[in-house]
Design a protein around this motif. Sequence first.
Motif, PDB file in Angstrom:
ATOM      1  N   PHE A   6      13.587  -1.955   3.159  1.00  0.00           N
ATOM      2  CA  PHE A   6      12.306  -2.315   3.761  1.00  0.00           C
ATOM      3  C   PHE A   6      12.496  -2.692   5.226  1.00  0.00           C
ATOM      4  O   PHE A   6      11.759  -2.233   6.101  1.00  0.00           O
ATOM      5  CB  PHE A   6      11.689  -3.469   2.970  1.00  0.00           C
ATOM      6  N   ALA A   7      13.518  -3.517   5.504  1.00  0.00           N
ATOM      7  CA  ALA A   7      13.782  -3.950   6.887  1.00  0.00           C
ATOM      8  C   ALA A   7      14.195  -2.771   7.759  1.00  0.00           C
ATOM      9  O   ALA A   7      13.724  -2.644   8.897  1.00  0.00           O
ATOM     10  CB  ALA A   7      14.863  -5.026   6.903  1.00  0.00           C
ATOM     11  N   SER A   8      15.051  -1.883   7.245  1.00  0.00           N
ATOM     12  CA  SER A   8      15.479  -0.744   8.059  1.00  0.00           C
ATOM     13  C   SER A   8      14.325   0.221   8.305  1.00  0.00           C
ATOM     14  O   SER A   8      14.239   0.836   9.362  1.00  0.00           O
ATOM     15  CB  SER A   8      16.679  -0.040   7.437  1.00  0.00           C
ATOM     16  N   ALA A   9      13.415   0.355   7.324  1.00  0.00           N
ATOM     17  CA  ALA A   9      12.236   1.212   7.530  1.00  0.00           C
ATOM     18  C   ALA A   9      11.372   0.653   8.659  1.00  0.00           C
ATOM     19  O   ALA A   9      10.906   1.405   9.528  1.00  0.00           O
ATOM     20  CB  ALA A   9      11.432   1.335   6.245  1.00  0.00           C
ATOM     21  N   TRP A  10      11.177  -0.653   8.687  1.00  0.00           N
ATOM     22  CA  TRP A  10      10.365  -1.246   9.749  1.00  0.00           C
ATOM     23  C   TRP A  10      11.071  -1.184  11.103  1.00  0.00           C
ATOM     24  O   TRP A  10      10.418  -1.041  12.134  1.00  0.00           O
ATOM     25  CB  TRP A  10       9.958  -2.678   9.406  1.00  0.00           C
ATOM     26  N   LEU A  11      12.398  -1.283  11.109  1.00  0.00           N
ATOM     27  CA  LEU A  11      13.131  -1.116  12.370  1.00  0.00           C
ATOM     28  C   LEU A  11      12.946   0.299  12.913  1.00  0.00           C
ATOM     29  O   LEU A  11      12.793   0.492  14.122  1.00  0.00           O
ATOM     30  CB  LEU A  11      14.611  -1.429  12.179  1.00  0.00           C
ATOM     31  N   LEU A  12      12.938   1.290  12.024  1.00  0.00           N
ATOM     32  CA  LEU A  12      12.699   2.669  12.439  1.00  0.00           C
ATOM     33  C   LEU A  12      11.280   2.827  12.986  1.00  0.00           C
ATOM     34  O   LEU A  12      11.063   3.514  13.986  1.00  0.00           O
ATOM     35  CB  LEU A  12      12.936   3.627  11.271  1.00  0.00           C
ATOM     36  N   VAL A  13      10.316   2.165  12.351  1.00  0.00           N
ATOM     37  CA  VAL A  13       8.932   2.201  12.843  1.00  0.00           C
ATOM     38  C   VAL A  13       8.866   1.645  14.261  1.00  0.00           C
ATOM     39  O   VAL A  13       8.258   2.248  15.151  1.00  0.00           O
ATOM     40  CB  VAL A  13       7.984   1.416  11.898  1.00  0.00           C
ATOM     41  N   VAL A  14       9.494   0.500  14.486  1.00  0.00           N
ATOM     42  CA  VAL A  14       9.478  -0.132  15.809  1.00  0.00           C
ATOM     43  C   VAL A  14      10.179   0.755  16.834  1.00  0.00           C
ATOM     44  O   VAL A  14       9.669   0.958  17.946  1.00  0.00           O
ATOM     45  CB  VAL A  14      10.120  -1.538  15.752  1.00  0.00           C
TER      46      VAL A  14
END
Length: 182
Positions: A6-14
């Motif tokens: 979940f955290a890595s997905a949001w880092l990719l979004v950012v």
Amino acid sequence: MSSADFASAWLLVVLCAVSGAYCLRQVRRSGGAAAGETVMAFGMALMAVPLGDRDGWQALVLGAVFSGAALHAVWLLRGGVHHAHHLVGSLAMAYMALTTAAGYGHGGGLPLVTGLLLLYYAGYVLLGGARLVAAGGGCAQRTYPVAPAESAESAESAESAELTRACRLAMGMGMLAMLLTM
């Protein structure tokens, strides 16, 4: 989805959203030359949002947007082969969106197509990283005298070129990460 995923997905979004914002800034400066990269970066950010399972219509809409971007890239090919990367990127995003719409989800898609795209983006990221490192080293070793006005202008232009390379590298790494999760 684990908390690390979940955290890595949001880092990719950012990462993709920041790249998109930079490209949007470049569109204003260049008169629209970076519009394709802007669409790709914001589209990648949208696709990377960890929503769980997407409905078919959401994936179809993204597929249509990226198919339109692919048509735009075909039109850009008139200006030279260097626009082929935009075509590959647009087609890769349409492919990922449409495999999601077809119900394949994670682990889906055609293994040959996914493998070829992984090879392309792994090479793109390695080459882009090497170019970025080489460009940084080349600027630091400059020893000949330059007029003050010329040095300020060339420094701004060199900084802009390095930021553009970094933006492209970030989007390439994002594509590689998204392909790896297929």
